[in-house]
Write an enzyme that holds these catalytic residues in place. Sequence first.
Site, PDB file in Angstrom:
ATOM      1  N   GLU A 236     -13.016   2.429   8.798  1.00  0.00           N
ATOM      2  CA  GLU A 236     -11.666   2.986   8.879  1.00  0.00           C
ATOM      3  C   GLU A 236     -11.530   4.142   7.881  1.00  0.00           C
ATOM      4  OE1 GLU A 236      -8.502   0.779   6.932  1.00  0.00           O
ATOM      5  OE2 GLU A 236      -7.112   1.256   8.557  1.00  0.00           O
TER       6      GLU A 236
ATOM      7  N   GLY B 126      -2.961  -6.375 -10.008  1.00  0.00           N
ATOM      8  CA  GLY B 126      -3.189  -7.211  -8.825  1.00  0.00           C
ATOM      9  C   GLY B 126      -3.986  -8.456  -9.204  1.00  0.00           C
TER      10      GLY B 126
ATOM     11  N   ALA C  29       4.757  -0.682  15.849  1.00  0.00           N
ATOM     12  CA  ALA C  29       5.168  -2.040  16.226  1.00  0.00           C
ATOM     13  C   ALA C  29       6.609  -2.306  15.791  1.00  0.00           C
ATOM     14  CB  ALA C  29       4.236  -3.053  15.571  1.00  0.00           C
TER      15      ALA C  29
ATOM     16  N   CYS D  17      -2.003   1.649   9.115  1.00  0.00           N
ATOM     17  CA  CYS D  17      -3.012   0.622   9.447  1.00  0.00           C
ATOM     18  C   CYS D  17      -3.183   0.594  10.957  1.00  0.00           C
ATOM     19  CB  CYS D  17      -2.563  -0.750   8.985  1.00  0.00           C
ATOM     20  SG  CYS D  17      -2.295  -0.819   7.241  1.00  0.00           S
TER      21      CYS D  17
ATOM     22  N   GLU E 108      -2.952  -8.349   5.151  1.00  0.00           N
ATOM     23  CA  GLU E 108      -2.813  -7.343   6.200  1.00  0.00           C
ATOM     24  C   GLU E 108      -3.691  -6.180   5.772  1.00  0.00           C
ATOM     25  OE1 GLU E 108      -1.924  -4.249   8.079  1.00  0.00           O
ATOM     26  OE2 GLU E 108       0.092  -4.336   7.219  1.00  0.00           O
TER      27      GLU E 108
ATOM     28  N   ALA F 251       0.840  -1.203   0.000  1.00  0.00           N
ATOM     29  CA  ALA F 251       0.000   0.000   0.000  1.00  0.00           C
ATOM     30  C   ALA F 251       0.878   1.257   0.000  1.00  0.00           C
ATOM     31  CB  ALA F 251      -0.900  -0.019   1.231  1.00  0.00           C
ATOM     32  N   PHE F 252       0.240   2.403  -0.253  1.00  0.00           N
ATOM     33  CA  PHE F 252       1.020   3.646  -0.361  1.00  0.00           C
ATOM     34  C   PHE F 252       1.583   4.097   0.980  1.00  0.00           C
ATOM     35  CE2 PHE F 252      -3.047   5.319   1.040  1.00  0.00           C
ATOM     36  CZ  PHE F 252      -2.656   6.322   1.906  1.00  0.00           C
TER      37      PHE F 252
END
Length: 517
Positions: free
Chosen positions: A403, A231, A467, A303, A269, A166-167
């Site tokens: 989200e 994709g 994390a 995220c 993810e 992802a960006f």
Amino acid sequence: MAANLADFGIKEALSELGVKDINEGSSTGSNSFSNGELIESYSPVDGKLIAKVKATTQADYNKVMDAATSAFKDWRTMPAPQRGEIVRQFGDKLREKKEALGKLVSYEMGKSYQEGLGEVQEMIDICDFAVGLSRQLHGLTMHSERPGHRMYEQYHPMGVVGIISAFNFPVAVWAWNTALAWVCGDVCVWKPSEKTPLCGIACQNIAAEVFKANGLPEGISNLINGDHKVGGMMSKDKRMPLLSATGSIRMGKSVAQEVAGRLGKSLLELGGNNAIIVTPDADIKMTVIGAVFGAVGTAGQRCTSTRRLIIHESIYDKVKDAVVKAYGQLRIGNPLDENNHVGPIIDKDAVKMYQAALDKVVEEGGNVVVEGGVLSGEGYESGCYVKPAIAEAKNDYEIVQHETFAPVLYLIKYSGDVHDALALQNGVGQGLSSAIMTNNLREAEAFLSVEGSDCGISNVNIGTSGAEIGGAFGGEKDTGGGRESGSDAWKVYMRRQTNTINYTDDLPLAQGIKFDL
Ligand code: UN1
């Protein structure tokens, strides 16, 4: 104030990274055969077109897969510690290019330069981790139930591993996947976000340099460009036994279904809707730092960004006031300027979603306590700079369940005990990251217990984001269930084989079955 490439060394960074043809047409990176339509990469920092990159067509894709499949035949036979040595060299190259790559990440994606550097540091760290791992791809040995037999398991590489990233983490998430996949003996085909193609080219160039210097085929690391159509080529491709995809829940569902349909493996993810529970025993100062960084870091586009603060009623006003006060000190502007805390969000579509979320929360009865808005004027010409906003809301609002990839934080009040807070925290579709701020051991342990947080990442007295690479990263429910990065996440990139060897001249059958001829 106005973003000026020359002031921040962007041109030098691009040239150091071998990202050529800026504003001059195509730039496709090494070992990329792209011939498709042009993808334009605009910087959210100053709104300028940085470069055009050619998308990968089906014919290009097939060529890349041929190169990857053939490179796999060599790469898989190299002893894993030697593959680790290549990854060590790749990590060293990243150390050399850390500033340049950190700048490109900041300029193309919009996160602060500090966070851009942090992202490259994650890449370096995962390389170090993978180097150690290259000598530890252990299987177990078992005792056979038959005399004169030996049983053990070994891990073999799977083949061509696809990576869709992802960006928001345009380089680190690829590295989490690829560094592990490489030491495991896999080769990779990477489709970075079409919003950050230059970060992909820069990484591919660095990798290609290392493989070339070692006389190894370039097809161990492959780059393809494009949107969901590309994709889709990956999801459908039987030659790709594992597809690791990071992005929206919608994208993940389609990848999961497509890959499962051909009985391939996917590692997903996807979205998060991360909360910090703030109990009466919380340290307020720590809470404010964790919550504010979690909500506005990367302009709310991780995220793991903090979307919800679930605060006990007894300290609600105190926490609200402290967080609102901290928001008053945030400096929004060019992310390459280290005086700023918050950069732009990725593009104008994201700005629209941000505005729609703020409208929606009010429509549903929420109360805005820190006003949002789009900044304009000098330095904000790209139209992608937005004010981090805070709204008091209820957990079951539709918008709170969703989200929004922007700096919008919801304050939610709870009464009762930690289990009441947990019911709210777990009361969303996503299950990525979670946190509790408390000095109360009982609350902390309840939060971590089987009746506690249902997320893949659950922190005590730390925010939801940031994390470390050493742990397995990922989440449950709509987040997709995948685990990347540290711990034993490497096992996903390998196929396990159980081996039983009979060293006698007799052939006893398992389970005591008699079959005499
Ligand atoms: C992501 O947002 O996709 O935990 C990855 C963090 C980072 C990685 C986030 N180490 O916030």
